[in-house]
Write a protein that holds these residues in place. Structure first.
Motif, PDB file in Angstrom:
ATOM      1  N   ALA A   1      76.599  -5.555 -28.724  1.00 22.83           N
ATOM      2  CA  ALA A   1      76.051  -4.262 -29.125  1.00 22.83           C
ATOM      3  C   ALA A   1      74.562  -4.190 -28.830  1.00 22.83           C
ATOM      4  O   ALA A   1      73.883  -5.201 -28.661  1.00 22.83           O
ATOM      5  CB  ALA A   1      76.292  -4.026 -30.620  1.00 22.83           C
ATOM      6  N   ARG A   2      74.064  -2.972 -28.772  1.00 20.91           N
ATOM      7  CA  ARG A   2      72.621  -2.752 -28.748  1.00 20.91           C
ATOM      8  C   ARG A   2      72.161  -2.727 -30.204  1.00 20.91           C
ATOM      9  O   ARG A   2      72.322  -1.746 -30.914  1.00 20.91           O
ATOM     10  CB  ARG A   2      72.280  -1.449 -28.039  1.00 20.91           C
ATOM     11  CG  ARG A   2      70.777  -1.295 -27.771  1.00 20.91           C
ATOM     12  CD  ARG A   2      70.480  -0.023 -27.019  1.00 20.91           C
ATOM     13  NE  ARG A   2      69.045   0.094 -26.758  1.00 20.91           N
ATOM     14  CZ  ARG A   2      68.485   1.182 -26.260  1.00 20.91           C
ATOM     15  NH1 ARG A   2      69.240   2.247 -25.963  1.00 20.91           N
ATOM     16  NH2 ARG A   2      67.175   1.226 -26.045  1.00 20.91           N
ATOM     17  N   TYR A   3      71.598  -3.826 -30.627  1.00 21.95           N
ATOM     18  CA  TYR A   3      71.253  -4.020 -32.033  1.00 21.95           C
ATOM     19  C   TYR A   3      70.000  -3.244 -32.405  1.00 21.95           C
ATOM     20  O   TYR A   3      69.896  -2.684 -33.486  1.00 21.95           O
ATOM     21  CB  TYR A   3      71.052  -5.519 -32.279  1.00 21.95           C
ATOM     22  CG  TYR A   3      70.803  -5.906 -33.706  1.00 21.95           C
ATOM     23  CD1 TYR A   3      71.865  -6.051 -34.593  1.00 21.95           C
ATOM     24  CD2 TYR A   3      69.507  -6.152 -34.165  1.00 21.95           C
ATOM     25  CE1 TYR A   3      71.641  -6.422 -35.907  1.00 21.95           C
ATOM     26  CE2 TYR A   3      69.277  -6.521 -35.476  1.00 21.95           C
ATOM     27  CZ  TYR A   3      70.343  -6.659 -36.342  1.00 21.95           C
ATOM     28  OH  TYR A   3      70.110  -7.021 -37.645  1.00 21.95           O
ATOM     29  N   ASP A   4      69.022  -3.232 -31.511  1.00 21.77           N
ATOM     30  CA  ASP A   4      67.771  -2.525 -31.716  1.00 21.77           C
ATOM     31  C   ASP A   4      67.302  -2.041 -30.358  1.00 21.77           C
ATOM     32  O   ASP A   4      68.037  -2.125 -29.373  1.00 21.77           O
ATOM     33  CB  ASP A   4      66.742  -3.452 -32.376  1.00 21.77           C
ATOM     34  CG  ASP A   4      65.627  -2.699 -33.105  1.00 21.77           C
ATOM     35  OD1 ASP A   4      65.535  -1.470 -32.920  1.00 21.77           O
ATOM     36  OD2 ASP A   4      64.848  -3.334 -33.828  1.00 21.77           O
ATOM     37  N   TRP A   5      66.063  -1.576 -30.271  1.00 22.02           N
ATOM     38  CA  TRP A   5      65.573  -0.971 -29.030  1.00 22.02           C
ATOM     39  C   TRP A   5      65.789  -1.899 -27.833  1.00 22.02           C
ATOM     40  O   TRP A   5      66.429  -1.543 -26.859  1.00 22.02           O
ATOM     41  CB  TRP A   5      64.088  -0.645 -29.203  1.00 22.02           C
ATOM     42  CG  TRP A   5      63.480   0.103 -28.036  1.00 22.02           C
ATOM     43  CD1 TRP A   5      64.120   0.974 -27.195  1.00 22.02           C
ATOM     44  CD2 TRP A   5      62.136   0.030 -27.602  1.00 22.02           C
ATOM     45  NE1 TRP A   5      63.247   1.462 -26.259  1.00 22.02           N
ATOM     46  CE2 TRP A   5      62.007   0.906 -26.486  1.00 22.02           C
ATOM     47  CE3 TRP A   5      61.012  -0.659 -28.033  1.00 22.02           C
ATOM     48  CZ2 TRP A   5      60.808   1.079 -25.815  1.00 22.02           C
ATOM     49  CZ3 TRP A   5      59.816  -0.466 -27.370  1.00 22.02           C
ATOM     50  CH2 TRP A   5      59.724   0.391 -26.267  1.00 22.02           C
ATOM     51  N   ASP A   6      65.244  -3.104 -27.899  1.00 19.36           N
ATOM     52  CA  ASP A   6      65.393  -4.064 -26.807  1.00 19.36           C
ATOM     53  C   ASP A   6      66.068  -5.350 -27.285  1.00 19.36           C
ATOM     54  O   ASP A   6      65.885  -6.411 -26.694  1.00 19.36           O
ATOM     55  CB  ASP A   6      64.040  -4.388 -26.181  1.00 19.36           C
ATOM     56  CG  ASP A   6      63.071  -5.019 -27.170  1.00 19.36           C
ATOM     57  OD1 ASP A   6      63.247  -4.801 -28.389  1.00 19.36           O
ATOM     58  OD2 ASP A   6      62.148  -5.732 -26.740  1.00 19.36           O
ATOM     59  N   VAL A   7      66.845  -5.258 -28.336  1.00 22.22           N
ATOM     60  CA  VAL A   7      67.542  -6.411 -28.907  1.00 22.22           C
ATOM     61  C   VAL A   7      69.043  -6.174 -28.833  1.00 22.22           C
ATOM     62  O   VAL A   7      69.529  -5.099 -29.192  1.00 22.22           O
ATOM     63  CB  VAL A   7      67.120  -6.669 -30.374  1.00 22.22           C
ATOM     64  CG1 VAL A   7      67.889  -7.864 -30.946  1.00 22.22           C
ATOM     65  CG2 VAL A   7      65.617  -6.912 -30.466  1.00 22.22           C
ATOM     66  N   PHE A   8      69.767  -7.176 -28.365  1.00 21.18           N
ATOM     67  CA  PHE A   8      71.218  -7.115 -28.280  1.00 21.18           C
ATOM     68  C   PHE A   8      71.821  -8.062 -29.321  1.00 21.18           C
ATOM     69  O   PHE A   8      71.277  -9.131 -29.585  1.00 21.18           O
ATOM     70  CB  PHE A   8      71.698  -7.518 -26.887  1.00 21.18           C
ATOM     71  CG  PHE A   8      71.124  -6.674 -25.793  1.00 21.18           C
ATOM     72  CD1 PHE A   8      71.671  -5.442 -25.489  1.00 21.18           C
ATOM     73  CD2 PHE A   8      70.015  -7.106 -25.073  1.00 21.18           C
ATOM     74  CE1 PHE A   8      71.134  -4.653 -24.476  1.00 21.18           C
ATOM     75  CE2 PHE A   8      69.470  -6.336 -24.068  1.00 21.18           C
ATOM     76  CZ  PHE A   8      70.027  -5.099 -23.765  1.00 21.18           C
ATOM     77  N   GLY A   9      72.920  -7.641 -29.905  1.00 19.54           N
ATOM     78  CA  GLY A   9      73.636  -8.466 -30.870  1.00 19.54           C
ATOM     79  C   GLY A   9      74.995  -8.846 -30.331  1.00 19.54           C
ATOM     80  O   GLY A   9      75.688  -8.020 -29.726  1.00 19.54           O
ATOM     81  N   VAL A  10      75.383 -10.093 -30.540  1.00 13.75           N
ATOM     82  CA  VAL A  10      76.677 -10.587 -30.074  1.00 13.75           C
ATOM     83  C   VAL A  10      77.354 -11.321 -31.222  1.00 13.75           C
ATOM     84  O   VAL A  10      76.723 -12.145 -31.897  1.00 13.75           O
ATOM     85  CB  VAL A  10      76.516 -11.537 -28.862  1.00 13.75           C
ATOM     86  CG1 VAL A  10      77.849 -12.191 -28.515  1.00 13.75           C
ATOM     87  CG2 VAL A  10      75.958 -10.783 -27.664  1.00 13.75           C
ATOM     88  N   VAL A  11      78.618 -11.016 -31.441  1.00  8.95           N
ATOM     89  CA  VAL A  11      79.447 -11.732 -32.413  1.00  8.95           C
ATOM     90  C   VAL A  11      80.537 -12.474 -31.660  1.00  8.95           C
ATOM     91  O   VAL A  11      81.272 -11.871 -30.878  1.00  8.95           O
ATOM     92  CB  VAL A  11      80.083 -10.772 -33.439  1.00  8.95           C
ATOM     93  CG1 VAL A  11      81.073 -11.526 -34.329  1.00  8.95           C
ATOM     94  CG2 VAL A  11      79.016 -10.116 -34.298  1.00  8.95           C
ATOM     95  N   LEU A  12      80.608 -13.781 -31.874  1.00  7.89           N
ATOM     96  CA  LEU A  12      81.657 -14.607 -31.276  1.00  7.89           C
ATOM     97  C   LEU A  12      82.544 -15.129 -32.401  1.00  7.89           C
ATOM     98  O   LEU A  12      82.085 -15.905 -33.244  1.00  7.89           O
ATOM     99  CB  LEU A  12      81.054 -15.780 -30.494  1.00  7.89           C
ATOM    100  CG  LEU A  12      80.095 -15.419 -29.358  1.00  7.89           C
ATOM    101  CD1 LEU A  12      79.531 -16.692 -28.732  1.00  7.89           C
ATOM    102  CD2 LEU A  12      80.786 -14.575 -28.301  1.00  7.89           C
ATOM    103  N   CYS A  13      83.780 -14.685 -32.446  1.00  4.25           N
ATOM    104  CA  CYS A  13      84.702 -15.104 -33.486  1.00  4.25           C
ATOM    105  C   CYS A  13      85.361 -16.433 -33.118  1.00  4.25           C
ATOM    106  O   CYS A  13      85.589 -16.717 -31.947  1.00  4.25           O
ATOM    107  CB  CYS A  13      85.770 -14.038 -33.712  1.00  4.25           C
ATOM    108  SG  CYS A  13      85.108 -12.490 -34.366  1.00  4.25           S
ATOM    109  N   ASN A  14      85.638 -17.225 -34.145  1.00  6.67           N
ATOM    110  CA  ASN A  14      86.277 -18.529 -33.965  1.00  6.67           C
ATOM    111  C   ASN A  14      85.504 -19.363 -32.946  1.00  6.67           C
ATOM    112  O   ASN A  14      86.068 -19.945 -32.020  1.00  6.67           O
ATOM    113  CB  ASN A  14      87.729 -18.375 -33.526  1.00  6.67           C
ATOM    114  CG  ASN A  14      88.509 -19.682 -33.632  1.00  6.67           C
ATOM    115  OD1 ASN A  14      88.120 -20.587 -34.373  1.00  6.67           O
ATOM    116  ND2 ASN A  14      89.605 -19.790 -32.902  1.00  6.67           N
TER     117      ASN A  14
END
Length: 347
Positions: free
Chosen positions: A257-270
């Motif tokens: 996801a685009r977490y903030d202006w120039d910050v990306f967020g990633v969730v890795l399950c398991n």
């Protein structure tokens, strides 16, 4: 087998037990469900595929899991084509296999419900309204199922039809990068943590920041900044792959996801910290090798990223603590960097 399945699953889920297809249909009429598990051989000539086909009609959001002893490809194809079966459990199976399959199915159904809820809210904001009142029931899915929608006035009906596919995208996608937006990311993170707790698995949160992005915007202009955001966003998704086979992951519970202006967020399950570092390091190198501006070759190495990594439950046990740990790790990475990856210390 029914009693054992109920015993194992009731530790983490509310379970409705049906000993016949008739009882199952009664439960389907009465309750809103996240998942339905059916044996292929139900007796009296009725097959599990037939029951799950009815499930797909009555409760399309409910995940459909078929328990079978068959390993024939044609049987699996029939189940997928006719009953839209999402998951299979092959006999004999272990307790952990049962929990993992049902847990993944429920988690995926929750993500679909989140998306539908956001689409529903956006359609209301765009002046569209449900043609029918949402169904009510015990499950949270009941408040998020989307019915056919109509515009508020007949005059705007034709114009509004073109907005519906776009509204579905805008509800949970970032308009610039195409990644999930911040709100969907938060909802999906909550669902992922709930699933990780139930299945006793780890979950990784990564926050990735483009170094010096504000300065780039000032010196090169916002149009170039937008191009860079899109290129890094593409790398963020392209590199979400299996660390052994290097095949692109199709796991819908892995979120970028685009977490903030120039910050990306990633969730890795398991996933564990090794999986996270493998991904983050490949992303860091790929960004470092970007030819930007594209086609010039003059600025390779000028663009870098910093990343912060936090793992549930190693570094944090709640959603708020996990986000805070990842943000602290990102700040530490930026302070020591640029172009570094930091893992949050164990909590």
């Amino acid at each position: 087998m029914l009693a054992l399945m109920q015993y194992y699953l009731s530790k983490d889920f509310t379970v409705f037990l049906a000993r016949s297809a008739e009882e199952a249909l009664e439960v389907l009429q009465r309750e809103q469900l996240h998942a339905v598990v059916s044996d292929q051989n139900l007796g009296d000539g009725l097959m599990g595929v037939d029951l799950l086909k009815r499930v797909s009609e009555l409760q399309p959001h409910a995940a459909r899991i078929l328990v079978t002893a068959s390993q024939k490809l044609e049987d699996a194809q029939k189940a997928i084509n006719e009953a839209r079966v999402n998951h299979f459990l092959t006999k004999p199976f272990t307790e952990q296999e049962l929990k993992n399959t049902v847990g993944q199915a429920v988690h995926n159904a929750a993500l679909v419900a989140i998306r539908d809820k956001m689409v529903h809210e956006l359609k209301e904001q765009l002046g569209l309204r449900p043609a029918h009142k949402p169904a009510t029931g015990r499950s949270s899915l009941s408040s998020t199922r989307i019915k056919t929608v109509e515009p508020r006035s007949p005059e705007s009906r034709a114009a509004s039809q073109s907005l519906i596919p776009e509204s579905e995208r805008l509800a949970f996608r970032d308009g610039l990068t195409g990644l999930y937006n911040h709100r969907y990311f938060q909802e999906a993170l909550s669902a992922g943590l709930l699933s990780a707790r139930r299945r006793e698995q780890k979950l990784v949160l990564l926050l990735i920041d483009i170094d010096g992005f504000r300065h780039l915007n000032l010196t090169r202009g916002y149009a170039e900044g937008d191009k860079l955001l899109r290129r890094v966003a593409q790398l963020v998704t392209d590199l979400m792959e299996d660390p052994v086979t290097h095949a692109r992951s199709d796991n819908s519970s892995e979120i970028a996801a685009r977490y903030d202006w120039d910050v990306f967020g990633v969730v890795l399950c398991n996933a564990d910290v090794e999986r996270a570092l493998h991904y983050a390091e490949r992303l860091r190198k790929a960004v470092e090798e970007l030819d930007f501006p594209e086609g010039t070759g003059a600025a390779v190495g000028a663009v870098t990223v910093s990343a912060g990594v936090a793992v549930f439950p190693d570094q944090a046990r709640t959603e708020q603590d996990l986000v805070s740990a990842a943000e602290r790790a990102l700040r530490a990475s930026k302070a020591a960097g640029p172009n570094r990856i930091f893992v949050a210390p164990k909590g």
